[in-house]
Design a protein around this motif. Structure first.
Motif, PDB file in Angstrom:
ATOM      1  N   THR A  75       5.541   7.882   9.939  1.00 35.33           N
ATOM      2  CA  THR A  75       5.662   8.312   8.549  1.00 35.33           C
ATOM      3  C   THR A  75       6.377   7.224   7.768  1.00 35.33           C
ATOM      4  O   THR A  75       7.584   7.004   7.939  1.00 35.33           O
ATOM      5  N   VAL A  76       5.627   6.501   6.946  1.00 37.92           N
ATOM      6  CA  VAL A  76       6.223   5.501   6.063  1.00 37.92           C
ATOM      7  C   VAL A  76       6.978   6.227   4.956  1.00 37.92           C
ATOM      8  O   VAL A  76       6.517   7.247   4.429  1.00 37.92           O
ATOM      9  N   LEU A 129       0.811  -1.217   0.000  1.00 42.95           N
ATOM     10  CA  LEU A 129       0.000   0.000   0.000  1.00 42.95           C
ATOM     11  C   LEU A 129       0.844   1.266   0.000  1.00 42.95           C
ATOM     12  O   LEU A 129       0.406   2.305  -0.519  1.00 42.95           O
ATOM     13  N   GLN A 130       2.057   1.228   0.560  1.00 46.19           N
ATOM     14  CA  GLN A 130       2.851   2.444   0.746  1.00 46.19           C
ATOM     15  C   GLN A 130       3.105   3.195  -0.560  1.00 46.19           C
ATOM     16  O   GLN A 130       3.246   4.420  -0.562  1.00 46.19           O
ATOM     17  N   PHE A 131       3.147   2.488  -1.695  1.00 48.25           N
ATOM     18  CA  PHE A 131       3.415   3.135  -2.970  1.00 48.25           C
ATOM     19  C   PHE A 131       2.153   3.750  -3.596  1.00 48.25           C
ATOM     20  O   PHE A 131       2.243   4.583  -4.485  1.00 48.25           O
ATOM     21  N   ARG A 132       0.969   3.315  -3.121  1.00 52.64           N
ATOM     22  CA  ARG A 132      -0.289   3.823  -3.667  1.00 52.64           C
ATOM     23  C   ARG A 132      -0.943   4.865  -2.759  1.00 52.64           C
ATOM     24  O   ARG A 132      -1.553   5.812  -3.247  1.00 52.64           O
ATOM     25  N   ASP A 133      -0.851   4.654  -1.458  1.00 54.98           N
ATOM     26  CA  ASP A 133      -1.520   5.537  -0.492  1.00 54.98           C
ATOM     27  C   ASP A 133      -0.646   5.626   0.751  1.00 54.98           C
ATOM     28  O   ASP A 133      -0.849   4.894   1.724  1.00 54.98           O
ATOM     29  N   ARG A 134       0.307   6.508   0.704  1.00 52.89           N
ATOM     30  CA  ARG A 134       1.288   6.616   1.789  1.00 52.89           C
ATOM     31  C   ARG A 134       0.623   6.974   3.116  1.00 52.89           C
ATOM     32  O   ARG A 134       0.986   6.429   4.169  1.00 52.89           O
TER      33      ARG A 134
END
Length: 415
Positions: free
Chosen positions: A40-41, A12-17
């Motif tokens: 904070t990812v 998910l981190q690449f689509r919706d941080r």
């Protein structure tokens, strides 16, 4: 939360941080013995199978975290940072670690030095001009690495070796589900066409006018046989296991050339030095297309045609001068003295090159799914398979990798 939570957050981190950060905050507050106020990812190109970023505790302390994510893992015990520190590695010690299955992560005091991955990319893009200092730091670090190898080198039984977490990166990915999930029964897109993986695996390869000795299917079978840790007792060292540049900080303020400092010892332990060298040798040198697939595709020239049952590929991908410097430092300062020491002790397997090259093969083939058309454009999927073959198989004339290994002057058998 389920054991797959970290894997889902990593995706998910690449689509919706923002959502990934919120989910990780909830996960950490359920997992940790102290409260987290903010997370904070930090999605990065190097985060292929991991999550990292910053957190703030309820007491206001700022910290850095890193976790490796592999839902098909066979190994359930990771993160042995103590063994690295005791062996003399310059490694950042975590202030908290969780080794529980599905919840493995390390938390460190805040550290501001950049990763060597980021520094290297900035040099390649012309955003900084200290390549000489970086290479000097690399050579010094490799001299120190060989010293640790030499001091910790000992014979290890196959039974003990099989317990090392480093095999998750190689043998267990081949046999534990990742290979089947990525490729078996799947199709892979090449520029202008799409083929069943099984058909691709049956072809012979000719890459940049080099004819390769075996098809991909034979390479896979050979890798499963040779990389099986229960196959034989081995010489072993204490190693990081995954020391690519994303897991190394460069502290440029220390000494004339700065200092390289390891972190994220997810696969640290006692294991074969050839497995230990595979990840930095491949990822620091040959893998920029894996981290920046669309940028590399935009500048890549690659052509292919099928001549009978031979796939003919021409491409112009070459590592930068900086990355060739990384390669030669590892080969000259670590691998070459290692080979001489093993031969002196009578421990050098005549097929050592096979073992190293098959481990290198696993890096482009199994770190990411080359059949994933959402991640990899067709040009990069084809390039990735071609480079996997270049890593593993013998060619005539010799590949760049074999040419560099030949320069070491150590005789060996070739497949």
């Amino acid at each position: 939360m389920s054991d797959r939570t970290l894997f889902e957050i990593q995706q998910l981190q690449f689509r919706d941080r923002a959502r990934a950060s919120q989910l990780l905050k909830e996960f950490l507050n359920e997992t940790l013995p102290f409260a987290i106020a903010d997370v904070t990812v930090r999605p990065q190109a190097v985060s292929l199978n991991s999550i990292n970023g910053f957190l703030t505790t309820a007491d206001g302390d700022r910290q850095f975290f890193k976790t490796h994510v592999e839902p098909q893992s066979i190994i359930h015990e990771y993160y042995n940072s103590t063994i690295l520190a005791e062996a003399g590695y310059p490694v950042i010690q975590p202030i908290y670690s969780s080794t529980e299955w599905g919840k493995q992560l390390l938390i460190y005091d805040y550290f501001s030095a950049p990763s060597l991955f980021d520094v290297s990319r900035e040099i390649e893009l012309g955003k900084r001009y200290d390549a000489d200092r970086v290479l000097a730091a690399q050579q010094h670090a490799d001299d120190c690495l060989w010293d640790i190898y030499r001091q910790t080198l000992s014979w290890l039984s196959a039974e003990e070796h099989a317990r090392s977490p480093v095999h998750q990166l190689f043998f267990h990915r081949l046999t534990g589900g990742r290979y089947a999930e990525f490729y078996c029964g799947k199709q892979i897109a090449f520029p202008g066409a799409e083929f069943d993986f099984e058909r691709i695996a049956s072809w012979q390869w000719r890459i940049n006018d080099r004819a390769y000795s075996e098809p991909l299917a034979a390479v896979i079978d050979r890798a499963i046989a040779r990389l099986n840790p229960t196959r034989a007792d081995v010489p072993a060292i204490i190693g990081h296991g995954d020391a690519h540049n994303g897991n190394v900080f460069w502290d440029g303020d220390r000494g004339e050339s700065g200092e390289l400092i390891y972190f994220d010892p997810a696969f640290a332990g006692r294991h074969s030095p050839f497995l230990d060298l595979a990840k930095p040798l491949f990822h620091n040198v040959f893998a920029i297309w894996m981290y920046f697939p669309r940028e590399i595709a935009a500048e890549l020239e690659i052509r292919w045609e099928l001549q009978g049952e031979t796939l003919v590929v021409e491409h112009d991908f070459v590592p930068s001068e900086l990355r060739i410097g990384f390669l030669r430092s590892k080969l000259e300062h670590v691998l070459k003295p290692l080979l001489f020491e093993l031969r002196l002790r009578g421990w050098l397997d005549p097929n050592w090159r096979d073992d190293l090259k098959l481990a290198l093969f696993c890096c482009p083939f199994l770190t990411m799914n080359l059949a994933d058309s959402q991640k990899f454009p067709p040009e990069i999927a084809l390039l990735g398979l071609a480079i996997a073959m270049e890593m593993a198989a013998v060619s005539e004339p010799p590949s760049r990798l074999d040419t560099e290994l030949d320069r070491l002057g150590i005789g060996d058998n070739r497949s």
